[in-house]
Design an enzyme around this catalytic site. Structure first.
Site, mmCIF file in Angstrom:
data_model
loop_
_atom_site.group_PDB
_atom_site.id
_atom_site.type_symbol
_atom_site.label_atom_id
_atom_site.label_comp_id
_atom_site.label_asym_id
_atom_site.label_seq_id
_atom_site.Cartn_x
_atom_site.Cartn_y
_atom_site.Cartn_z
ATOM 1 N N TYR A 115 0.854 -1.198 0.000
ATOM 2 C CA TYR A 115 0.000 0.000 0.000
ATOM 3 C C TYR A 115 0.890 1.248 0.000
ATOM 4 O O TYR A 115 1.941 1.266 0.658
ATOM 5 C CB TYR A 115 -0.902 -0.052 1.242
ATOM 6 C CG TYR A 115 -1.604 1.243 1.518
ATOM 7 C CD1 TYR A 115 -2.547 1.746 0.617
ATOM 8 C CD2 TYR A 115 -1.334 1.986 2.657
ATOM 9 C CE1 TYR A 115 -3.186 2.952 0.855
ATOM 10 C CE2 TYR A 115 -1.972 3.185 2.906
ATOM 11 C CZ TYR A 115 -2.897 3.661 2.002
ATOM 12 O OH TYR A 115 -3.517 4.859 2.243
ATOM 13 N N ASP A 187 0.273 -7.692 6.130
ATOM 14 C CA ASP A 187 -0.949 -6.884 6.037
ATOM 15 C C ASP A 187 -2.014 -7.768 5.396
ATOM 16 O O ASP A 187 -1.912 -8.121 4.215
ATOM 17 C CB ASP A 187 -0.659 -5.637 5.193
ATOM 18 C CG ASP A 187 -1.866 -4.712 5.086
ATOM 19 O OD1 ASP A 187 -3.004 -5.186 5.222
ATOM 20 O OD2 ASP A 187 -1.661 -3.501 4.855
HETATM 21 N N1 PLP Z 1 -3.180 -1.499 4.214
HETATM 22 C C1 PLP Z 1 -3.871 -1.597 3.065
HETATM 23 C C2 PLP Z 1 -3.740 -2.855 2.263
HETATM 24 C C3 PLP Z 1 -4.677 -0.553 2.639
HETATM 25 O O1 PLP Z 1 -5.363 -0.682 1.490
HETATM 26 C C4 PLP Z 1 -4.758 0.623 3.415
HETATM 27 C C5 PLP Z 1 -5.579 1.770 2.985
HETATM 28 O O2 PLP Z 1 -6.086 1.815 1.875
HETATM 29 C C6 PLP Z 1 -4.024 0.701 4.599
HETATM 30 C C7 PLP Z 1 -3.258 -0.388 4.968
HETATM 31 C C8 PLP Z 1 -4.075 1.920 5.466
HETATM 32 O O3 PLP Z 1 -5.246 1.915 6.221
HETATM 33 P P1 PLP Z 1 -5.911 3.228 6.834
HETATM 34 O O4 PLP Z 1 -6.403 4.054 5.700
HETATM 35 O O5 PLP Z 1 -6.984 2.688 7.724
HETATM 36 O O6 PLP Z 1 -4.855 3.950 7.594
#
Ligand code: PLP
Length: 407
Positions: A115, A187
């Site tokens: 991300y 993740d």
């Molecule tokens: N991890 C992934 C795979 C994501 O798609 C996102 C956000 O789009 C995040 C982490 C970050 O999350 P947040 O927007 O809740 O901070």
């Protein structure tokens, strides 16, 4: 406090009942939102025992809160972890997990396709504290193994990736990382615990942006980290001092959303598969990224480590931004937004969503086309979603020079 739910309960049952019973009061059938910042103790000795963590209870919301605790318990049960700790956003969970364990001089091995926010931590912030990060080509397991073998403190993976839906063999790489004593973080936002349990594949810490599928309704930010009690004690300590806590209202919304997680994810995956097949045959489409397609380069790995392929796909459109600009306004059942994992279908180009923080050159270096459009499939009827896409693509075709079809 621990759950009364039957250990053999299946994941859909856990999503509904898990983590709740100890937190209900007055016979209420739902977990209350406890907004009190602090907790009253007439017995100073008991207060101290709770404050020191020697006795269960609450003293101050930066340390812990009953509504947040109930939400953490539900995620813990779904990921089959010993402990789960919630954060104010997915990025707060990711950065806290990394900063809890990394020290100057350490080396992180990860992949290019994480991300965009995570990628920025690797390329911008970790170098500031003299942590080296090596970003490998996402599908290249040999390259990742080679880099791990050179020395690695943390292996950080995301599978499937956002927004390219690439898959990495989590078990294989976790094994390589364990061999050099590295901590492995994954993740799991895209897969959700319904489709993938990285802890069972040898991973140490599982991270979610609860903003996405866990909450499911695009109305709350949150994050969570899960793992062993020993590791999570350190993550908890980092949170209580750095203070990226989840708000109790947010915890309630995530808790409520999670009750329907299994139903949502199942419907979304079924529609995503059909939409992927529809798009694959469309003349305006250059390529479709979805791990459920037999043509996906790592379909076999996805089949091995996932129970379902998830509700997200991405498509590379001929004509790039020009096509996307014509297409998006024509869609009826669509939010054009930077979120994903909600009950409504959401469309987002990488350039304005996952990789908005990157320059054009950085996106190119990451292999992210300007024509890449992410589709987070909602729970609408599949036929309506396909009909909607079909009419919007027909409109684009009618507006574009014939030459575009031959690109
Ligand atoms: N991890 C992934 C795979 C994501 O798609 C996102 C956000 O789009 C995040 C982490 C970050 O999350 P947040 O927007 O809740 O901070």
């Amino acid at each position: 406090m621990r759950e009364h739910i039957d250990n053999n309960a299946r994941i859909g049952t856990k999503a509904v009942w898990g983590g709740e019973k100890d937190f209900r009061v007055f016979g209420a059938t739902q977990v209350p939102v406890v907004l009190s910042v602090a907790y009253d103790y007439s017995d100073v000795d008991e207060w101290q025992e709770v404050a020191l963590g020697n006795k269960p209870g609450y003293t101050y919301n930066r340390m812990s809160n009953p509504t947040v605790r109930a939400m953490e318990e539900k995620v813990r049960l779904l990921e089959e972890a010993e402990e789960a700790i919630a954060f104010s956003s997915g990025m707060a969970a990711i950065s806290s997990a990394l900063y809890t364990f990394l020290r100057p001089g350490d080396r992180v091995v990860s992949v290019k396709d994480t991300y965009g926010g995570t990628n920025k931590i690797f390329t911008e912030f970790l170098p500031q504290i003299h942590v080296e990060t090596v970003l490998c080509n996402t599908g290249d397991h040999e390259e990742i193994e080679r880099e791990i073998a050179k020395g690695c403190n943390v292996l950080y993976l995301e599978s499937p990736t956002n927004p390219t839906l690439k898959i990495t063999d989590i078990e294989r790489l976790a094994k390589a990382a364990k061999a050099v004593g590295a901590l492995v973080m994954v993740d799991n936002t895209f897969a959700t615990p319904i489709n993938q349990n990285p802890l069972k594949l040898g991973v140490d810490l599982v991270i979610h942006s609860a903003t996405k599928f866990l909450s499911g309704h695009a109305d709350v930010l949150g994050g969570v980290v899960c793992g062993s009690a020993a590791l999570m004690e350190k993550v908890y300590h980092y949170r209580e001092i750095h203070g990226a806590n989840l708000d109790p209202w947010a915890a309630y919304l995530i808790l409520r959303g999670m009750k329907t997680l299994k139903l949502r994810v199942r419907q979304q995956a079924q529609s995503a598969m059909e939409i992927a097949r529809f798009l694959q045959k469309h003349p305006l489409v250059e390529s479709v990224n979805y791990p459920g397609l037999e043509t996906h380069p790592h379909h076999d790995i996805a089949k091995k480590q996932m129970n379902g392929f998830g509700g997200i796909l991405s498509v590379v459109l001929k004509g790039e931004m020009e096509t996307i600009k014509l297409l998006l306004p024509r869609l009826q059942y669509a939010n054009r937004a930077g979120n994903l994992g909600a009950v409504e279908t959401i469309y987002g180009p990488a350039r304005t969503t996952s990789h908005v923080e990157c320059t054009l050159e950085e996106r190119r270096a990451l292999g992210i086309s300007e024509g890449l459009l992410r589709i987070s499939v909602g729970i609408e009827d599949t036929e309506d979603l396909i009909a909607d896409l079909s009419q919007a693509l027909a409109y684009v075709e009618s507006q574009m020079p014939l030459s575009i079809h031959n690109l």
